[in-house]
Design a protein around this motif. Structure first.
Motif, mmCIF file in Angstrom:
data_model
loop_
_atom_site.group_PDB
_atom_site.id
_atom_site.type_symbol
_atom_site.label_atom_id
_atom_site.label_comp_id
_atom_site.label_asym_id
_atom_site.label_seq_id
_atom_site.Cartn_x
_atom_site.Cartn_y
_atom_site.Cartn_z
ATOM 1 N N TYR A 151 17.788 -104.770 29.728
ATOM 2 C CA TYR A 151 17.123 -103.674 30.182
ATOM 3 C C TYR A 151 18.025 -102.250 30.309
ATOM 4 N N ARG A 152 18.751 -102.840 31.777
ATOM 5 C CA ARG A 152 19.888 -102.230 32.588
ATOM 6 C C ARG A 152 20.923 -101.010 31.028
ATOM 7 N N LEU A 153 21.071 -101.940 29.859
ATOM 8 C CA LEU A 153 21.845 -100.912 29.040
ATOM 9 C C LEU A 153 20.943 -100.030 28.019
ATOM 10 N N VAL A 154 19.666 -100.675 27.638
ATOM 11 C CA VAL A 154 18.767 -99.943 26.396
ATOM 12 C C VAL A 154 18.388 -99.231 27.734
ATOM 13 N N GLU A 155 17.993 -99.437 28.867
ATOM 14 C CA GLU A 155 17.305 -97.743 29.497
ATOM 15 C C GLU A 155 18.152 -96.744 29.451
ATOM 16 N N ASP A 156 20.065 -96.812 28.891
ATOM 17 C CA ASP A 156 21.099 -95.918 29.687
ATOM 18 C C ASP A 156 21.403 -95.859 27.570
ATOM 19 N N ALA A 157 21.120 -96.386 26.566
ATOM 20 C CA ALA A 157 20.759 -95.787 25.601
ATOM 21 C C ALA A 157 20.279 -94.787 25.794
ATOM 22 N N SER B 259 8.788 -100.246 20.568
ATOM 23 C CA SER B 259 7.568 -99.617 22.174
ATOM 24 C C SER B 259 8.418 -99.674 23.273
ATOM 25 N N ILE B 260 9.638 -100.458 23.146
ATOM 26 C CA ILE B 260 10.545 -100.539 24.494
ATOM 27 C C ILE B 260 11.089 -98.861 25.127
ATOM 28 N N ILE B 261 11.150 -98.471 23.749
ATOM 29 C CA ILE B 261 11.561 -96.761 23.412
ATOM 30 C C ILE B 261 10.863 -95.917 24.198
ATOM 31 N N ALA B 262 9.553 -96.374 23.834
ATOM 32 C CA ALA B 262 8.484 -95.468 24.402
ATOM 33 C C ALA B 262 8.621 -95.807 25.763
ATOM 34 N N HIS B 263 8.369 -97.137 26.002
ATOM 35 C CA HIS B 263 7.975 -96.908 28.097
ATOM 36 C C HIS B 263 9.422 -96.238 28.375
ATOM 37 N N PHE B 264 10.331 -96.385 28.021
ATOM 38 C CA PHE B 264 11.236 -95.217 28.607
ATOM 39 C C PHE B 264 11.014 -93.610 28.552
ATOM 40 N N VAL B 265 9.941 -93.058 27.748
ATOM 41 C CA VAL B 265 9.867 -91.766 27.747
ATOM 42 C C VAL B 265 7.932 -91.240 27.900
ATOM 43 N N LYS B 266 7.475 -93.049 28.896
ATOM 44 C CA LYS B 266 6.350 -92.918 28.751
ATOM 45 C C LYS B 266 5.500 -91.442 29.908
ATOM 46 N N GLY B 267 5.046 -90.596 29.448
ATOM 47 C CA GLY B 267 4.340 -90.210 30.220
ATOM 48 C C GLY B 267 4.754 -88.432 30.260
ATOM 49 N N ASN B 268 5.853 -88.939 28.977
ATOM 50 C CA ASN B 268 6.651 -87.503 28.939
ATOM 51 C C ASN B 268 5.708 -87.080 28.047
ATOM 52 N N LYS B 269 5.294 -85.814 27.955
ATOM 53 C CA LYS B 269 4.139 -84.936 27.098
ATOM 54 C C LYS B 269 5.051 -83.629 26.139
ATOM 55 N N ASN B 270 6.281 -83.665 26.165
ATOM 56 C CA ASN B 270 7.222 -83.087 25.280
ATOM 57 C C ASN B 270 6.963 -84.016 23.895
ATOM 58 N N ILE B 271 7.258 -84.881 23.887
ATOM 59 C CA ILE B 271 7.866 -85.745 23.216
ATOM 60 C C ILE B 271 6.107 -86.635 21.879
#
Length: 504
Positions: free
Chosen positions: A122-128, A150-162
């Motif tokens: 989790y930590r590695l994917v978050e940082d990547a 979906s894992i990648i989308a989880h880290f940008v969830k709520g970002n309306k610019n993406i």
């Protein structure tokens, strides 16, 4: 006196070279007097090198649907292998190759228990993802509604610019394919998370000579993959809003997410049983009709297991080749004697086949996927970034136990599913995997459509091909005896590529 040529950026002499896994292709031509290199083969051809067919690799192309390792289908033109650099001596005209990195078992990761390993991935994917979201231009994602995207989308969830982009198949094609709909899951999650999601149709209208030729023109290093056209269409649409796109590519190879990986596990389990029990079972698997009735996707892979389970160590590669191995042989008058030893070399007798599979996929299938994605993205001036191929994640995947990735019950990408279970809905983590590519099995099962794309008489111009064998391959596919869609697409692609680059 020395001139260095490397994959990636950085000071070669300090070996700060970044493209360890081969995301960006680099090609070269070398004779006794010159070295010519370019990021596209057409750049080498523009320097005056005549385009000629590399007949030595012709059967390799039709077996794998790309040319493996560092060869190409252009005679005397090669790829710089991933994690290598070339040194060219300007005085002696000698060229040497140096490997500067390879993934090794890292004790830091190898000694983790399963709970610790979940926290670490989790930590590695978050940082990547954090690193690859750094940009001074708009960012988007390839979003299928599958686990990796979906894992990648989880880290940008709520970002309306993406913005997020998803390929959508027609329901009638899905029914013929025997697969599930990516777009259904993508839409469901996008609504839940409030994502900006756009759909791009992929179906009969998109499988046209025009689009096949267009993707071949951009991807001169021939690859027959049904995902090229969707990749082109998605980045074409994305280009107006997103200059950088994040992709989940690489997660399946690293964390054992393909059906071929499950077959390898099933093979090792069944072959421990008495032959009197397994022989009739394998015979039944081989006899399955893969294009009719329920569970078509499962039957396609069980048929592979039935056909190849007694074929020596090369069978581990056969399970993970797109398409049917035997079908790729019958389209030639004489069979190449190099392909089976080439595959078997990755799986030495007595060694764990999953260890050989790492190198087999890293050197071949993964490179192919990365290169067509890069070509289709760059054709639309879009940069593709791959968080899962951060070198730390690659080393992590090479270090942990196989059972952390592919569970003993056959659960694929187990550690990713468990590590993100609290953040990604179970409808995503537990869903059946669906392919990203064009619905080739459906589209190429219609003779009328196929006849507009493939000219069988074209292959009479070559002494190597068996036109009779090609016709058998097509008939088997249409009748549902075998799934030969990947091979038929390879024939179509070769036909158009040859006319574009080789034929005068």
């Amino acid at each position: 006196r020395d001139f260095c040529l490397s994959r990636g950026l950085g000071d070669v002499y300090k070996r700060q070279i970044r493209d360890r896994v081969g995301v960006k292709p680099l090609y070269f031509y070398n004779d006794n007097s010159s070295l010519i290199y370019a990021s596209e083969i057409k750049g080498i051809l523009a320097a005056g090198i005549k385009a000629e067919l590399n007949k030595d690799c012709l059967q390799q192309y039709f077996t794998f649907k790309y040319v493996p390792e560092n060869n190409t289908l252009f005679k005397d033109i090669y790829r710089v292998p991933a994690a290598h650099y070339l040194t060219y001596d300007l005085k002696s005209k000698k060229l040497s190759t140096t490997k500067y990195w390879e993934p090794k078992v890292n004790p830091k990761y190898a000694n983790l228990n399963y709970e610790e390993a979940q926290k670490e991935i989790y930590r590695l994917v978050e940082d990547a993802c954090r690193i690859r979201l750094i940009a001074d231009v708009p960012v988007g994602t390839f979003f299928s509604g599958g686990l990796d995207s979906s894992i990648i989308a989880h880290f940008v969830k709520g970002n309306k610019n993406i913005n997020h982009y998803c390929a959508a198949k027609d329901e009638k094609d899905l029914k013929k394919e025997g697969t599930t709909s990516d777009s259904h899951f993508a839409k469901e999650l996008a609504e839940k998370w409030g994502m900006n999601l756009e759909f791009i149709n992929i179906g009969g209208e998109q499988l046209s000579q025009e689009l096949i030729r267009k993707t071949l023109a951009y991807n001169d290093d021939i690859i027959a993959d049904g995902s090229q056209i969707p990749s082109y269409l998605i980045t074409e649409k994305a280009a107006s809003k997103s200059t950088v796109i994040l992709s989940g590519m690489g997660a399946d190879e690293l964390f054992l997410g393909y059906a071929g990986h499950q077959l390898l596990l099933l093979d090792s389990t069944l072959n421990k049983l008495p032959n009197i029990l397994t022989k009739p079972l394998f015979k039944f698997f081989a006899s399955l009709n893969v294009a009719k009735g329920p569970f078509m996707a499962y039957k396609r892979y069980l048929q592979k297991l039935g056909n190849y389970n007694q074929r020596g160590n090369a069978r581990y590669g056969f399970y993970n080749i797109v398409g049917d191995f035997d079908s790729s042989r019958i389209i030639f008058k004489e069979e190449s004697q190099t392909i089976i030893p080439f595959i078997a070399n990755y799986f030495p007798e007595g060694e764990n086949p999953f260890e050989g599979l790492k190198a087999f996929e890293q050197n071949n299938f993964l490179i192919k996927n990365l290169h067509y994605t890069d070509r289709m993205s760059m054709a639309n001036s879009v940069e593709n970034r791959v968080p899962f191929l951060d070198h730390r994640i690659v080393e992590f995947a090479h270090s942990i136990k196989r059972s952390y990735k592919l569970g003993n019950t056959g659960k694929t990408k187990q550690i990713l599913k468990d590590a993100f279970a609290a953040y990604v809905p179970s409808s995503i983590t537990q869903r059946r995997k669906a392919g990203f590519g064009m619905p080739l099995r459906s589209l190429l099962s219609e003779r009328e459509h196929l006849s507009t794309l493939l000219d069988i008489d074209f292959f009479n111009n070559f002494e190597e091909f068996s036109v009779e064998g090609i016709q058998i391959t097509i008939d088997q596919h249409i009748q549902g005896v075998k799934d030969n869609s990947a091979l038929i697409y390879a024939l179509i692609t070769f036909q158009e590529w040859y006319k574009m680059y080789i034929e005068e």
